[in-house]
Design a protein around this motif. Sequence first.
Motif, PDB file in Angstrom:
ATOM      1  N   ALA A   1     -32.701  20.649 -69.702  1.00 21.87           N
ATOM      2  CA  ALA A   1     -31.499  20.359 -69.361  1.00 21.87           C
ATOM      3  C   ALA A   1     -30.594  21.656 -68.885  1.00 21.87           C
ATOM      4  CB  ALA A   1     -30.881  19.604 -70.243  1.00 21.87           C
ATOM      5  N   THR A   2     -30.557  22.518 -69.610  1.00 19.05           N
ATOM      6  CA  THR A   2     -29.690  23.853 -69.248  1.00 19.05           C
ATOM      7  C   THR A   2     -30.627  24.890 -68.438  1.00 19.05           C
ATOM      8  OG1 THR A   2     -29.967  24.704 -71.355  1.00 19.05           O
ATOM      9  CG2 THR A   2     -28.024  23.085 -70.956  1.00 19.05           C
ATOM     10  N   ALA A   3     -31.862  24.889 -68.584  1.00 20.77           N
ATOM     11  CA  ALA A   3     -32.794  25.734 -68.172  1.00 20.77           C
ATOM     12  C   ALA A   3     -32.736  27.048 -69.014  1.00 20.77           C
ATOM     13  CB  ALA A   3     -32.430  26.194 -66.619  1.00 20.77           C
ATOM     14  N   ARG A   4     -32.562  27.028 -70.306  1.00 24.18           N
ATOM     15  CA  ARG A   4     -32.407  28.127 -71.156  1.00 24.18           C
ATOM     16  C   ARG A   4     -33.486  28.162 -72.173  1.00 24.18           C
ATOM     17  NH1 ARG A   4     -26.319  28.795 -73.258  1.00 24.18           N
ATOM     18  NH2 ARG A   4     -27.240  31.047 -73.818  1.00 24.18           N
ATOM     19  N   ALA A   5     -34.017  29.157 -72.654  1.00 25.72           N
ATOM     20  CA  ALA A   5     -35.169  29.003 -73.856  1.00 25.72           C
ATOM     21  C   ALA A   5     -34.782  30.178 -74.699  1.00 25.72           C
ATOM     22  CB  ALA A   5     -36.392  29.394 -72.991  1.00 25.72           C
TER      23      ALA A   5
ATOM     24  N   PRO B   1     -32.232  33.381 -95.079  1.00 26.19           N
ATOM     25  CA  PRO B   1     -31.055  34.054 -95.238  1.00 26.19           C
ATOM     26  C   PRO B   1     -30.828  35.017 -93.975  1.00 26.19           C
ATOM     27  CG  PRO B   1     -32.489  34.792 -96.833  1.00 26.19           C
ATOM     28  CD  PRO B   1     -33.309  33.536 -96.205  1.00 26.19           C
ATOM     29  N   PHE B   2     -31.881  35.540 -93.501  1.00 25.36           N
ATOM     30  CA  PHE B   2     -31.999  36.475 -92.233  1.00 25.36           C
ATOM     31  C   PHE B   2     -32.655  35.837 -91.126  1.00 25.36           C
ATOM     32  CE2 PHE B   2     -32.333  38.715 -96.246  1.00 25.36           C
ATOM     33  CZ  PHE B   2     -31.011  39.247 -96.270  1.00 25.36           C
ATOM     34  N   VAL B   3     -31.984  35.406 -89.944  1.00 29.23           N
ATOM     35  CA  VAL B   3     -32.603  34.870 -88.958  1.00 29.23           C
ATOM     36  C   VAL B   3     -31.912  35.765 -87.560  1.00 29.23           C
ATOM     37  CG1 VAL B   3     -32.153  32.888 -87.650  1.00 29.23           C
ATOM     38  CG2 VAL B   3     -32.138  32.515 -90.111  1.00 29.23           C
ATOM     39  N   PHE B   4     -32.778  35.903 -86.767  1.00 30.65           N
ATOM     40  CA  PHE B   4     -32.629  36.639 -85.327  1.00 30.65           C
ATOM     41  C   PHE B   4     -32.838  35.731 -84.299  1.00 30.65           C
ATOM     42  CE2 PHE B   4     -32.861  39.819 -88.687  1.00 30.65           C
ATOM     43  CZ  PHE B   4     -32.045  40.748 -88.330  1.00 30.65           C
ATOM     44  N   PHE B   5     -32.267  35.717 -83.302  1.00 27.02           N
ATOM     45  CA  PHE B   5     -32.385  34.943 -82.033  1.00 27.02           C
ATOM     46  C   PHE B   5     -32.292  35.816 -80.771  1.00 27.02           C
ATOM     47  CE2 PHE B   5     -28.172  34.912 -81.250  1.00 27.02           C
ATOM     48  CZ  PHE B   5     -27.942  34.366 -79.819  1.00 27.02           C
ATOM     49  N   ALA B   6     -33.463  35.675 -79.813  1.00 24.70           N
ATOM     50  CA  ALA B   6     -33.100  35.866 -78.487  1.00 24.70           C
ATOM     51  C   ALA B   6     -33.492  35.076 -77.492  1.00 24.70           C
ATOM     52  CB  ALA B   6     -34.406  37.277 -78.207  1.00 24.70           C
ATOM     53  N   GLU B   7     -32.616  35.336 -76.207  1.00 27.75           N
ATOM     54  CA  GLU B   7     -32.847  34.400 -75.057  1.00 27.75           C
ATOM     55  C   GLU B   7     -33.697  34.884 -74.233  1.00 27.75           C
ATOM     56  OE1 GLU B   7     -30.130  31.836 -71.779  1.00 27.75           O
ATOM     57  OE2 GLU B   7     -29.197  33.175 -73.328  1.00 27.75           O
ATOM     58  N   VAL B   8     -34.592  34.095 -73.666  1.00 32.64           N
ATOM     59  CA  VAL B   8     -35.766  34.407 -72.722  1.00 32.64           C
ATOM     60  C   VAL B   8     -35.841  33.527 -71.581  1.00 32.64           C
ATOM     61  CG1 VAL B   8     -37.026  35.643 -74.703  1.00 32.64           C
ATOM     62  CG2 VAL B   8     -37.551  33.200 -73.993  1.00 32.64           C
ATOM     63  N   PRO B   9     -36.486  33.912 -70.551  1.00 34.38           N
ATOM     64  CA  PRO B   9     -36.797  33.064 -69.336  1.00 34.38           C
ATOM     65  C   PRO B   9     -37.487  31.832 -69.684  1.00 34.38           C
ATOM     66  CG  PRO B   9     -37.087  35.292 -68.771  1.00 34.38           C
ATOM     67  CD  PRO B   9     -36.988  35.257 -70.149  1.00 34.38           C
ATOM     68  N   PRO B  10     -37.115  30.873 -69.336  1.00 33.50           N
ATOM     69  CA  PRO B  10     -37.985  29.454 -69.787  1.00 33.50           C
ATOM     70  C   PRO B  10     -39.266  29.433 -69.252  1.00 33.50           C
ATOM     71  CG  PRO B  10     -36.146  28.977 -68.352  1.00 33.50           C
ATOM     72  CD  PRO B  10     -36.043  30.397 -68.539  1.00 33.50           C
ATOM     73  N   PRO B  11     -40.380  28.983 -70.078  1.00 34.26           N
ATOM     74  CA  PRO B  11     -41.709  29.007 -69.463  1.00 34.26           C
ATOM     75  C   PRO B  11     -41.638  27.754 -68.307  1.00 34.26           C
ATOM     76  CG  PRO B  11     -41.466  27.745 -71.441  1.00 34.26           C
ATOM     77  CD  PRO B  11     -40.246  28.389 -71.214  1.00 34.26           C
ATOM     78  N   GLY B  12     -42.713  27.898 -67.520  1.00 33.03           N
ATOM     79  CA  GLY B  12     -42.847  26.797 -66.424  1.00 33.03           C
ATOM     80  C   GLY B  12     -43.379  25.693 -66.728  1.00 33.03           C
ATOM     81  N   GLU B  13     -43.806  25.328 -68.084  1.00 31.52           N
ATOM     82  CA  GLU B  13     -44.639  24.121 -68.184  1.00 31.52           C
ATOM     83  C   GLU B  13     -44.010  23.726 -69.472  1.00 31.52           C
ATOM     84  OE1 GLU B  13     -48.718  24.955 -68.808  1.00 31.52           O
ATOM     85  OE2 GLU B  13     -49.056  25.202 -66.870  1.00 31.52           O
ATOM     86  N   ILE B  14     -44.008  22.029 -69.434  1.00 38.42           N
ATOM     87  CA  ILE B  14     -43.766  21.360 -70.624  1.00 38.42           C
ATOM     88  C   ILE B  14     -44.815  20.651 -71.030  1.00 38.42           C
ATOM     89  CG2 ILE B  14     -42.048  19.404 -71.288  1.00 38.42           C
ATOM     90  CD1 ILE B  14     -40.719  21.849 -70.435  1.00 38.42           C
TER      91      ILE B  14
END
Length: 758
Positions: free
Chosen positions: A572-576, A615-628
């Motif tokens: 919906a927001t084109a984010r991954a 207790p320790f969580v990291f995240f990263a934003e990446v380009p969304p893949p092309g397939e669902i």
Amino acid sequence: MAPLLCAALLAGGCARPSSTGFSTERARTHVQVLAGTIGSRPAGSEANDRARQYVVDQLRLFGFDVRVQVADARRPEFGHSARVQNIIALRRGVQPEAIALVSHYDSSSAAPGGADDGLGVAVSLEAARVLSAMPLRHTLAVLVTDAEELGLMGAAALNTDPVARQLRAYVNIESVGSAGPSLLFETGPGNSWIVDVWAAHAPRPYGGSFALEVYRRIPNDTDFTMLRRLAVPGLNFASILDGYAYHTARDTADRLAPFTIDQTGHNVVRVVQALDGTDLARRTPDQAVYSDLLGRTAFSMGPMAAAWIAGLAVLLGALAWFKSLRAAVVVVGGGRFLLTAFWSAIGTAAVLASMIAAAWLLREAREVYHPWYARPERLFVFTAAIGVLAGWTIARAGAFLPYAMRGTRHPVLAWAIALPVWILLAAAASYYLPAAAYLFNVPLLVAGVLLLVTPLARTAAVRLSSFLVLCVTLAMWGWLLLQLLRFAVAHFGRQPIVTPVWVYAALIFMGGMMWMPPALAAVTGRPLRRPAFATALLLVAVVAAGGYAYAAPAYTYDQPLRRAIQFVHDAATARAFWQVGSTEPGLDLERTSMQWAPLGGPLPSSAPTARLRHPFVFFAEVPPPGEIPGRVTMRRSRLGDSVQFTISVIPAVRALGASFVMPAGLTPVRPNLPGIARGGRWVASFGAVPMEGIAFRGFVHASDEPRLDSVQVILHTSRFPGGGGWQGLPPWLPQERVVWSGEARYIVRPLPEVAPPQ
């Protein structure tokens, strides 16, 4: 009680005959096929199909009538549904009433399932082969469920099948570990008579009702939970040792210990044989208290007998305390007794504090929070050594005090101080932990009986009675404490928390509270020879044990660190996003192009996506893949003041899950799938979506039709974009000393589907 317990221990000196015809090698072959040749087999997968066909073929080969129950199982209390395919095999007996062997053939998507539940299926198949060749009065059922790992969905469907009406007793075989004996850890509902059958006939019985108190307090469930709803008596077995592999890639066929298969198989065959000769129609409301004795024999008693033992234990323990207290006052005087009790309390507190400090020191000295995980026995030795040193230090410090301030050593004093503690422990356990209270009541009862008949003025007699109490206490607590410690390490390793430093010290201390008083009473009063040498020896032992614990690897290939990973694609927001969680700090991912950052709250996605619980969580934003991994569409039709909507999901991959998320505050009317409110939004989930797809239907008021544009569907799969191998993991994840679990989520809005003309 003491003579009966001694007789039971003596009877346990010779193992019961265990020859049943059960072949461990045949059972191992089943495990190898399921977990080795086929591998991980989550519900809905192609491997799941292959495993099901293998089990069906084997049971037909043994002469069973086999059918597959295909059903959409539902658990409305959680808003879950799933497509399941249970295996139901019957070997008709003279009577239609059935005794069942129960296991599940699916596995976690993160594991090959060698123990969980390759053990249960293999034992069920081999036991079925053996039992089918015997003349049985009752019908023998082999029930191998699907989708146990999706929330016991197969067992939920099994409860609705006609075979459920035939069941009169069953044995469920599970596993949270790859080694050690299978324990009887749950029974019921009520019906202590079925436990009597196990206690009397299992060749190598292991288990105790204490395990139920543990099981109630941990986040685990088995098919037994669902089958209890049938009000049919059953026995629930599970192997619990070497739990490092549970639900991980290390749960292989080769790791499952031959002894575990052998002991489980012989016990199951013999118990089912004995049940076949029992009146299965009887029902009793009582829950049994039971335990094995050194794995050789077992006892079982109803709640009334347990209550009598508890009452007698407290009564005779209190009488023995009064007798010991009077004798102690005669021997050393009232003031000296109080002084000794004071120093004993100080010493006990010092022992507990030092044992907790051992784990704290080890953690502070290392770069990880769980430095003992791979080699916990080193921590246990270090903890015990430092606790003994602390107690010895307090005792020796008395030599430097004025005589008027010193305590006194005498076996009667040990009991005069310890018995009130034992009485309080027994009373508290009887009230708060009734299924485990026998662990405290039986030693207290034996101590009470022996001390009441022992002339306390004769030191040698007191020592002998104390030694006998020590033997009973060690028989009940020795093996149990060791297994509890080993189980606890693996169990806490599975939880998304930093293990508190006091946990293992508390367990060791509890065991010490039960065996240390009789041990001290058995040896105290003797003159100390070369106490300085003993002090030096203890110091050397503490230093050596501490160094040995410090040098232990925190994690290894066989005892790996558990970590979680999640991929979220918000169409919906084109984010991954990726997020990874661990119980250890730091990030050691090989792919450096991602910009990782600590995650303090939920992911910034359009649908609720919670932060991993670690207790320790990291995240990263990446380009969304092309397939669902699936196609999602919605069709609407107006019916008066209502709008009917149908959301269809057609998977592009096997073993896909789908969650239907309504807009905040909107609850569908007459939905065809059960759902519940989560975080203010109504959600219905469906696991193992069949390849032909599913349809979710419901109604909303016509005024709410525009809000249907905000409906979201979350597709779940265990395979990640760019992943490889049987787990579908990204190549940038370390795996030598780490195991991973998680899923990929795709948040989509349904595409409009035009309704066909009427």
